[in-house]
Design a protein around this motif. Sequence first.
Motif, PDB file in Angstrom:
ATOM      1  N   GLU A 253     -22.813 -10.032  60.210  1.00 45.24           N
ATOM      2  CA  GLU A 253     -23.147  -9.187  59.055  1.00 45.24           C
ATOM      3  C   GLU A 253     -24.263  -8.184  59.368  1.00 45.24           C
ATOM      4  OE1 GLU A 253     -23.985 -10.070  54.393  1.00 45.24           O
ATOM      5  OE2 GLU A 253     -23.199 -11.759  55.536  1.00 45.24           O
TER       6      GLU A 253
ATOM      7  N   GLY B  74     -26.548 -16.335  45.357  1.00 45.11           N
ATOM      8  CA  GLY B  74     -26.731 -14.962  45.840  1.00 45.11           C
ATOM      9  C   GLY B  74     -25.555 -14.077  45.489  1.00 45.11           C
ATOM     10  N   PRO B  75     -25.687 -12.757  45.670  1.00 43.77           N
ATOM     11  CA  PRO B  75     -26.879 -12.099  46.209  1.00 43.77           C
ATOM     12  C   PRO B  75     -28.040 -12.060  45.217  1.00 43.77           C
ATOM     13  CG  PRO B  75     -25.241 -10.444  45.584  1.00 43.77           C
ATOM     14  CD  PRO B  75     -24.592 -11.780  45.385  1.00 43.77           C
ATOM     15  N   VAL B  76     -29.232 -12.287  45.750  1.00 34.75           N
ATOM     16  CA  VAL B  76     -30.443 -12.214  44.936  1.00 34.75           C
ATOM     17  C   VAL B  76     -30.870 -10.743  44.839  1.00 34.75           C
ATOM     18  CG1 VAL B  76     -32.892 -12.847  44.874  1.00 34.75           C
ATOM     19  CG2 VAL B  76     -31.187 -14.532  45.574  1.00 34.75           C
ATOM     20  N   ASP B  77     -31.271 -10.321  43.658  1.00 32.42           N
ATOM     21  CA  ASP B  77     -31.771  -8.963  43.421  1.00 32.42           C
ATOM     22  C   ASP B  77     -32.946  -8.686  44.382  1.00 32.42           C
ATOM     23  OD1 ASP B  77     -32.952  -6.669  42.475  1.00 32.42           O
ATOM     24  OD2 ASP B  77     -33.119  -7.359  40.395  1.00 32.42           O
ATOM     25  N   PRO B  78     -32.851  -7.628  45.194  1.00 33.05           N
ATOM     26  CA  PRO B  78     -33.936  -7.328  46.148  1.00 33.05           C
ATOM     27  C   PRO B  78     -35.308  -7.223  45.482  1.00 33.05           C
ATOM     28  CG  PRO B  78     -32.035  -5.948  46.618  1.00 33.05           C
ATOM     29  CD  PRO B  78     -31.717  -6.692  45.352  1.00 33.05           C
TER      30      PRO B  78
ATOM     31  N   ALA C 214     -30.465 -11.926  51.680  1.00 33.38           N
ATOM     32  CA  ALA C 214     -30.453 -12.001  50.199  1.00 33.38           C
ATOM     33  C   ALA C 214     -29.129 -12.555  49.695  1.00 33.38           C
ATOM     34  CB  ALA C 214     -30.709 -10.618  49.614  1.00 33.38           C
ATOM     35  N   ASN C 215     -28.037 -12.215  50.371  1.00 33.03           N
ATOM     36  CA  ASN C 215     -26.697 -12.670  49.960  1.00 33.03           C
ATOM     37  C   ASN C 215     -26.546 -14.184  50.054  1.00 33.03           C
ATOM     38  OD1 ASN C 215     -25.772 -10.113  49.549  1.00 33.03           O
ATOM     39  ND2 ASN C 215     -24.788  -9.903  51.557  1.00 33.03           N
ATOM     40  N   ARG C 216     -27.277 -14.801  51.006  1.00 38.04           N
ATOM     41  CA  ARG C 216     -27.012 -16.214  51.335  1.00 38.04           C
ATOM     42  C   ARG C 216     -27.871 -17.221  50.586  1.00 38.04           C
ATOM     43  NH1 ARG C 216     -25.856 -15.259  57.755  1.00 38.04           N
ATOM     44  NH2 ARG C 216     -24.578 -13.398  57.359  1.00 38.04           N
TER      45      ARG C 216
ATOM     46  N   LEU D 161     -30.457  -7.686  53.665  1.00 32.05           N
ATOM     47  CA  LEU D 161     -29.409  -7.781  52.640  1.00 32.05           C
ATOM     48  C   LEU D 161     -28.536  -9.006  52.902  1.00 32.05           C
ATOM     49  CD1 LEU D 161     -28.534  -3.981  52.264  1.00 32.05           C
ATOM     50  CD2 LEU D 161     -29.897  -5.421  50.716  1.00 32.05           C
ATOM     51  N   ALA D 162     -28.248  -9.270  54.187  1.00 33.77           N
ATOM     52  CA  ALA D 162     -27.481 -10.484  54.524  1.00 33.77           C
ATOM     53  C   ALA D 162     -28.259 -11.723  54.097  1.00 33.77           C
ATOM     54  CB  ALA D 162     -27.196 -10.520  56.026  1.00 33.77           C
TER      55      ALA D 162
END
Length: 247
Positions: free
Chosen positions: A155, A176-180, A170-172, A167-168
């Motif tokens: 990724e 997720g994905p968690v808001d940045p 945050a997705n995991r 971003l990868a």
Amino acid sequence: MANQGNSDASSARKASITHVIFDMDGLLLDTEIFYTEVQEIILARYNKTFDWSLKAKMMGKKAIEAARVFVEETGISDSLTAEDFLVEREEMLQKMFPTSDLMPGSSRLIHHLHANGIPICVATGTHTRHFDLKTQRHGELFSLMHHIVRGDDPEVKQGKPSPDIFLAAANRFEGGPVDPQRILVFEDAPSGVLAAKNAGMSVVMVPDARLDSSYHEVADQVLSSLLDFNPADWGLPPFENSSTKLD
Ligand SMILES: O=P(O)(O)OC[C@H](O)CO
Ligand SMILES: [Mg+2]
């Protein structure tokens, strides 16, 4: 100096942090010193010296990306390709990585966040083989991470300063994905700080003192050590002084 974060918007953002992503090399582990040492040795052969202006452009990046910067910026690319540079430094690095020490404050912070139920993970540009060598003595600490994203993850198309790796990560996280905007990143490298900002996240930078201070500007907070981090500044559970180990 980076944004001190006194505005209402900045305070609201700090209060919304729920998840934490850690860089690894130079942030959790004292491994940048190995890369510096090996690069000094290789450049000495060409009667050149390795300095922190070049170090700043390499650190945090994937190995091949950093290698290209090294041979091009030093003007040795006609004699040594990026690929050959990686082969040459490999033997030295493989001996050094298993001796990796923790950076001051990393164990205390990881244990504290984990004990308080804050989801934590690692996003490192280093590839899996080197990751395994560097963390050989630190399995217990890294087992507290919800997940670990490495530079050779499919990724992660591009290394830092691309936001791919954050971003990868945050997705995991669970759900997720968690808001940045809910994520706080800890980084030591200019490319890593940029990557986190490019991903829309907040960043605490813990740079080496030799890094030019112009690189501090992008970070939301700059600390000289993880020992100086105050979780309460970011709406995270405060340290209980009596029960925390300063290591
Ligand atoms: O700082 P990291 O953990 O992303 O690692 C990057 C390279 O391996 C070293 O600069
Ligand atoms: Mg780093």
